[in-house]
Design a protein around this motif. Structure first.
Motif, PDB file in Angstrom:
ATOM      1  N   LEU A  60       7.761  12.052  13.530  1.00 18.50           N
ATOM      2  CA  LEU A  60       6.702  12.160  12.528  1.00 18.50           C
ATOM      3  C   LEU A  60       5.381  11.611  13.049  1.00 18.50           C
ATOM      4  O   LEU A  60       4.307  12.119  12.688  1.00 18.50           O
ATOM      5  N   ARG A  61       5.429  10.615  13.890  1.00 21.30           N
ATOM      6  CA  ARG A  61       4.194  10.048  14.448  1.00 21.30           C
ATOM      7  C   ARG A  61       3.534  11.009  15.429  1.00 21.30           C
ATOM      8  O   ARG A  61       2.307  11.059  15.536  1.00 21.30           O
ATOM      9  N   ARG A  62       4.351  11.751  16.155  1.00 19.02           N
ATOM     10  CA  ARG A  62       3.828  12.586  17.235  1.00 19.02           C
ATOM     11  C   ARG A  62       3.665  14.056  16.848  1.00 19.02           C
ATOM     12  O   ARG A  62       3.215  14.858  17.668  1.00 19.02           O
ATOM     13  N   ASN A  63       4.020  14.393  15.608  1.00 14.07           N
ATOM     14  CA  ASN A  63       3.884  15.771  15.144  1.00 14.07           C
ATOM     15  C   ASN A  63       3.324  15.794  13.731  1.00 14.07           C
ATOM     16  O   ASN A  63       3.634  14.920  12.920  1.00 14.07           O
ATOM     17  N   ASP A  64       2.515  16.802  13.459  1.00 12.10           N
ATOM     18  CA  ASP A  64       1.859  16.908  12.153  1.00 12.10           C
ATOM     19  C   ASP A  64       1.889  18.358  11.698  1.00 12.10           C
ATOM     20  O   ASP A  64       2.091  19.281  12.503  1.00 12.10           O
ATOM     21  N   ALA A  65       1.691  18.585  10.389  1.00 10.21           N
ATOM     22  CA  ALA A  65       1.702  19.946   9.848  1.00 10.21           C
ATOM     23  C   ALA A  65       0.914  19.991   8.557  1.00 10.21           C
ATOM     24  O   ALA A  65       0.663  18.955   7.916  1.00 10.21           O
ATOM     25  N   ASP A  66       0.540  21.208   8.166  1.00  5.91           N
ATOM     26  CA  ASP A  66      -0.132  21.406   6.877  1.00  5.91           C
ATOM     27  C   ASP A  66       0.873  21.405   5.732  1.00  5.91           C
ATOM     28  O   ASP A  66       0.531  21.061   4.599  1.00  5.91           O
ATOM     29  N   ASN A  67       2.106  21.821   6.033  1.00  6.20           N
ATOM     30  CA  ASN A  67       3.142  21.935   5.015  1.00  6.20           C
ATOM     31  C   ASN A  67       4.453  21.327   5.530  1.00  6.20           C
ATOM     32  O   ASN A  67       4.805  21.514   6.696  1.00  6.20           O
ATOM     33  N   TYR A  68       5.160  20.650   4.637  1.00  2.00           N
ATOM     34  CA  TYR A  68       6.468  20.088   4.970  1.00  2.00           C
ATOM     35  C   TYR A  68       7.475  20.537   3.913  1.00  2.00           C
ATOM     36  O   TYR A  68       7.178  20.524   2.710  1.00  2.00           O
ATOM     37  N   TYR A  69       8.641  20.921   4.375  1.00  2.00           N
ATOM     38  CA  TYR A  69       9.753  21.227   3.480  1.00  2.00           C
ATOM     39  C   TYR A  69      10.898  20.280   3.828  1.00  2.00           C
ATOM     40  O   TYR A  69      11.406  20.309   4.952  1.00  2.00           O
ATOM     41  N   LEU A  70      11.284  19.449   2.862  1.00  2.00           N
ATOM     42  CA  LEU A  70      12.426  18.548   3.017  1.00  2.00           C
ATOM     43  C   LEU A  70      13.618  19.235   2.366  1.00  2.00           C
ATOM     44  O   LEU A  70      13.727  19.292   1.141  1.00  2.00           O
ATOM     45  N   VAL A  71      14.520  19.775   3.200  1.00  2.00           N
ATOM     46  CA  VAL A  71      15.504  20.748   2.725  1.00  2.00           C
ATOM     47  C   VAL A  71      16.850  20.081   2.386  1.00  2.00           C
ATOM     48  O   VAL A  71      17.905  20.509   2.828  1.00  2.00           O
ATOM     49  N   GLY A  72      16.792  19.015   1.604  1.00  2.00           N
ATOM     50  CA  GLY A  72      18.003  18.439   1.038  1.00  2.00           C
ATOM     51  C   GLY A  72      18.684  17.354   1.836  1.00  2.00           C
ATOM     52  O   GLY A  72      18.518  17.241   3.057  1.00  2.00           O
ATOM     53  N   ASP A  73      19.453  16.522   1.123  1.00  2.00           N
ATOM     54  CA  ASP A  73      20.188  15.384   1.688  1.00  2.00           C
ATOM     55  C   ASP A  73      19.254  14.439   2.443  1.00  2.00           C
ATOM     56  O   ASP A  73      19.582  13.932   3.519  1.00  2.00           O
ATOM     57  N   ILE A  74      18.092  14.213   1.858  1.00  2.00           N
ATOM     58  CA  ILE A  74      17.141  13.270   2.447  1.00  2.00           C
ATOM     59  C   ILE A  74      17.655  11.846   2.235  1.00  2.00           C
ATOM     60  O   ILE A  74      17.642  11.019   3.136  1.00  2.00           O
TER      61      ILE A  74
END
Length: 265
Positions: free
Chosen positions: A27-41
């Motif tokens: 997460l520190r080294r990658n970024d995005a405009d959109n994130y999808y957390l696809v379950g079992d977080i």
């Protein structure tokens, strides 16, 4: 690295097997405009069974995701079977994170994907939940045993090896289950008029076409430490962060070994 979209699933915060430090590095080294957390977080099953386990690194993961939302990224959370309690909060926003049952995702190339955790298409979870819980306990034991095996391998200079991943590929029934799961998910996408499906649940990362439907599984952050990212042109790519880190450390060691003769010259 900046991407258009990042998909993550099966992080299992609250369990000893969660690779939170590796995820934080990602997460520190990658970024995005959109994130999808696809379950079992979050793994509420484990928390209910064995009590609350929440190391600082797990809290840091939550804070890192909240920071992404605070900085303007759109973050969608699709609950899975291990964090199914969140399904009581569909439509709710937590710190900029929207909780949704499923999502329609349209990539930059115009392809439309169904985004779902996938547990509702797992007959064991749906029709024999007790068996799913039993399997979860067996999986916990395999992770515990795997940790001790890899401590020994580390002493011998070996690389990380996943016992449960090896078992999945060796047991015919498990291989058949994965194949059936993929077929059911792609059939559901076809019925909905989608070009593909993006899911998690079975901890088996993959991107492949099945009968002209794209099947995309994000994997997990317990064993494989994988994510799916969308490039600016709409291509979906699987990133194996654990493997990338091993290669990076190997390159660093080789570079240090090459520098030593120069320093001694």
């Amino acid at each position: 690295m900046k991407y258009r979209t990042i998909f993550l699933s099966d992080i299992h915060l609250g369990t000893p097997g969660c690779q939170a430090e590796l995820l934080l590095d990602f997460l520190r080294r990658n970024d995005a405009d959109n994130y999808y957390l696809v379950g079992d977080i979050i793994d509420a099953w484990r928390i209910r069974r064995k009590g609350f386990l929440w190391p600082q690194a797990h809290n840091d993961v939550v804070q890192a995701i909240l920071a992404k939302a605070h900085d303007g990224a759109r973050v969608h959370l699709i609950p899975g079977n291990h964090d199914e309690f969140l399904r009581s909060y569909l439509g709710t926003h937590f710190g900029g994170i929207e909780v949704v049952k499923t999502a329609d995702f349209i990539a930059a190339d115009g392809k439309r994907y169904l985004v779902t955790h996938g547990d509702q298409f797992d007959s064991v979870v749906v029709h024999a939940k007790w068996l799913a819980h039993l399997g979860d306990r067996t999986y916990d034991f395999m992770l515990w045993l795997n940790t001790r095996i890899n401590r020994l391998r580390h002493l011998w200079g070996g690389q990380y090896w996943s016992l449960s991943k090896w078992a999945k590929h060796q047991v015919k029934q498990a291989v058949n289950f994965i194949s059936e799961y993929e077929s059911v998910l792609t059939a559901e996408a076809r019925r909905g008029g989608y070009d593909g499906v993006i899911c998690g649940h079975i901890h088996s990362a993959a991107i492949r076409d099945i009968d002209e439907i794209s099947y995309v599984n994000t994997g997990d952050w317990v064993e494989s430490c994988t994510a799916v990212v969308e490039m600016d042109d709409g291509r979906l790519t699987l990133i194996d962060w654990a493997r990338a880190e091993r290669r990076s450390r190997h390159r660093s060691r080789r570079a240090r070994r090459k520098e030593k003769p120069l320093q001694n010259a």
